[in-house]
Design an enzyme around this catalytic site. Structure first.
Site, mmCIF file in Angstrom:
data_model
loop_
_atom_site.group_PDB
_atom_site.id
_atom_site.type_symbol
_atom_site.label_atom_id
_atom_site.label_comp_id
_atom_site.label_asym_id
_atom_site.label_seq_id
_atom_site.Cartn_x
_atom_site.Cartn_y
_atom_site.Cartn_z
ATOM 1 N N ASN A 35 2.316 -5.221 -3.075
ATOM 2 C CA ASN A 35 0.920 -5.568 -2.785
ATOM 3 C C ASN A 35 0.098 -4.297 -2.545
ATOM 4 O OD1 ASN A 35 -0.957 -7.780 -2.106
ATOM 5 N ND2 ASN A 35 -0.932 -6.952 -0.022
ATOM 6 N N GLU A 74 0.804 -1.234 0.000
ATOM 7 C CA GLU A 74 0.000 0.000 0.000
ATOM 8 C C GLU A 74 0.832 1.277 0.000
ATOM 9 O OE1 GLU A 74 -2.840 -0.369 3.203
ATOM 10 O OE2 GLU A 74 -3.776 -2.140 2.318
ATOM 11 N N HIS A 106 -10.018 -6.130 -2.380
ATOM 12 C CA HIS A 106 -11.070 -5.733 -1.426
ATOM 13 C C HIS A 106 -12.133 -4.966 -2.210
ATOM 14 C CE1 HIS A 106 -8.920 -6.944 2.155
ATOM 15 N NE2 HIS A 106 -7.859 -6.272 1.772
ATOM 16 N N GLU A 117 -5.992 -10.685 -0.988
ATOM 17 C CA GLU A 117 -6.835 -10.356 0.176
ATOM 18 C C GLU A 117 -8.304 -10.229 -0.219
ATOM 19 O OE1 GLU A 117 -5.344 -6.954 2.363
ATOM 20 O OE2 GLU A 117 -3.258 -7.553 2.085
ATOM 21 N N ASP A 164 -12.067 -9.993 -0.556
ATOM 22 C CA ASP A 164 -13.365 -10.040 0.121
ATOM 23 C C ASP A 164 -14.275 -9.027 -0.555
ATOM 24 O OD1 ASP A 164 -12.413 -7.669 1.308
ATOM 25 O OD2 ASP A 164 -12.311 -8.510 3.334
HETATM 26 C C1 XIL Z 1 -6.207 -5.825 8.541
HETATM 27 C C2 XIL Z 1 -6.576 -6.963 9.490
HETATM 28 O O1 XIL Z 1 -7.481 -7.808 8.852
HETATM 29 C C3 XIL Z 1 -7.184 -6.411 10.753
HETATM 30 O O2 XIL Z 1 -7.369 -7.448 11.693
HETATM 31 C C4 XIL Z 1 -6.281 -5.328 11.354
HETATM 32 O O3 XIL Z 1 -6.915 -4.748 12.465
HETATM 33 C C5 XIL Z 1 -5.985 -4.267 10.329
HETATM 34 O O4 XIL Z 1 -5.403 -4.858 9.184
HETATM 35 N N1 XIL Z 1 -4.825 -4.457 3.807
HETATM 36 C C6 XIL Z 1 -3.826 -5.239 4.325
HETATM 37 C C7 XIL Z 1 -4.081 -6.033 5.544
HETATM 38 O O5 XIL Z 1 -2.751 -5.343 3.704
HETATM 39 O O6 XIL Z 1 -2.934 -6.200 6.331
HETATM 40 C C8 XIL Z 1 -5.210 -5.450 6.381
HETATM 41 O O7 XIL Z 1 -5.494 -6.351 7.448
HETATM 42 C C9 XIL Z 1 -6.419 -5.198 5.527
HETATM 43 C C10 XIL Z 1 -6.082 -4.212 4.423
#
Ligand code: XIL
Length: 397
Positions: free
Chosen positions: A217, A171, A258, A289, A291
């Site tokens: 990422n 990020e 996401h 990741e 969802d």
């Molecule tokens: C999130 C976790 O799921 C949570 O439990 C935590 O509080 C915050 O981070 N992008 C990422 C992940 O790269 O590491 C993040 O994970 C979600 C967004």
């Protein structure tokens, strides 16, 4: 009339089976009922790994046997949801707590799973001693760079040979809603170390483990926009292209995936186009990741199926689009979801105004949702010529 057609159709089928060597389906030749197979088994047909983020507290919770069992049975790659982040690994300066991260690596080994390492360099979930030290001037810029080098080296060496893909930098790119709207490098590391930290991080990681695949990422990389200055996917594309041209050992781009059902999102062709652009640079790709959340309106919360059904269907469709694009890109090595049950998802805790949820493959009672069956169907009903086996990635020197 209807009966005659049916009789005729069966007669033709019998003749065809007899003359054209069509193997009649008998008990012996019936393939195993595909919907009864796990995602990991079905992914293996394509060489594609199916993964989930794992919350270590829940994995170790004796009252949650289904969680542990499904992580093991459905997935063949795992990512630590939190325990490999810097604040978890080094809560006080100089004292590493490897316990939970080690446990995940052991669990993965026992269950014949690969591990995605997450994450080496990120502006979030940094230990307070580090951010406070920088803020109050007790950690200088030169010391900060040295601390980052040491952190990467220490962590990557500890798990040398045990991590398949490392999220080296996470990020780093801004979003079009930030100021300025032109995409730029954002956050703590760019502010304090300048743009060069990215190349440094990949070189340090490579020196510590020559065989791990090293990933950049980020989120909102699913598809290109107008390829203008506020197009994040295009910005990251240009950035990784530049890194490759400079000989930086980057092996892949992780597209977090996401998504939310309230947005327009993309079709599988648009998503494939972005993956292809990255892999044309010689990089592997992965969804890291995934969802697909929805707004939890009063109706949804009250159980109104008129409001729930379209959300579940839209969520499934988006999971499926990412899966189809991944299957279509032979360099897309893994498809990882960020938690697999609505019972343990970061979404309700993170997206609160308005409240969001329903983001994962299983409901709160560990029952598979339509999204689960959609990606399962994608894995089952795909193959040559448009879906071919994965092409392995060799780590760049
Ligand atoms: C999130 C976790 O799921 C949570 O439990 C935590 O509080 C915050 O981070 N992008 C990422 C992940 O790269 O590491 C993040 O994970 C979600 C967004």
């Amino acid at each position: 009339m209807r009966l005659r057609r049916l009789v005729l159709a069966s007669a033709v089928a019998v003749v065809l089976a007899g003359t054209l060597n069509v193997v009649p389906v008998s008990a012996g030749s019936t393939p195993q009922e595909p919907s009864g197979q796990s995602l990991r088994a079905l992914g293996a047909r394509h060489g594609l790994y199916i993964g989930t983020a794992v919350d270590m507290a829940t994995l170790d919770d004796a009252s949650e046997p289904q969680y542990r069992q499904l992580v093991a049975s459905e997935f063949n790659t795992v990512t630590a949801e939190n325990v490999m982040k810097w604040e978890s690994l080094e809560p006080t300066r100089g004292n590493y707590d490897w316990g939970p991260a080690d446990k995940l690596v052991e669990f993965a080994k026992k269950n014949n799973q690969k591990v995605r390492g997450h994450v080496l360099v990120w502006q979030n979930q940094l230990p307070a001693w580090l951010t406070e030290g920088v803020a109050n001037g007790t950690i200088t810029t030169a010391q900060l760079r040295d601390l980052l080098r040491k952190h990467i080296t220490t962590v990557v060496k500890r798990y040398k040979g045990k991590i398949w893909q490392w999220d080296v930098v996470n990020e780093a790119a801004s979003d079009p809603w930030d100021t300025p709207a032109e995409i730029h490098l954002k956050g703590f590391w760019a502010q304090h170390l300048g743009a060069g930290y990215i190349a440094d991080a990949f070189r340090w990681a490579r020196a510590a483990d020559p065989s791990a695949l090293l990933f950049y990422n980020d989120y909102n990389l699913e598809a290109f926009g107008d390829k203008g200055l506020s197009d994040k996917t295009y910005y990251v594309y240009k950035m990784v292209k530049q890194l490759r041209q400079s000989g930086v050992p980057i092996d892949g781009v992780g597209s977090q995936g996401h998504l939310g059902t309230q947005y327009g999102n993309f079709d599988a062709f648009q998503v494939k186009e972005a993956l292809d652009a990255f892999s044309d640079l010689g990089l592997a790709t992965a969804f890291t990741e995934v969802d697909v959340r929805s707004q939890m309106t009063a109706g949804v919360q009250a159980g109104d199926s008129n409001e729930i059904n379209p959300r579940l269907q839209a969520s499934a469709a988006n999971f499926s689009v990412l899966m189809q694009a991944c299957l279509a890109n032979r360099h897309c090595l893994s498809y990882t979801v960020w938690g697999f049950t609505d019972k343990h998802s970061w979404v309700p805790g993170w997206f609160t105004n308005p409240p969001e949820g329903l983001a994962t493959l299983y409901d709160e009672n560990y029952q598979p949702k339509r999204a689960y069956n959609s990606i399962k169907a994608d894995l089952i009903f795909s193959g040559p010529p448009y879906v071919q086996p994965r092409i392995p990635q060799n780590p760049k020197r």
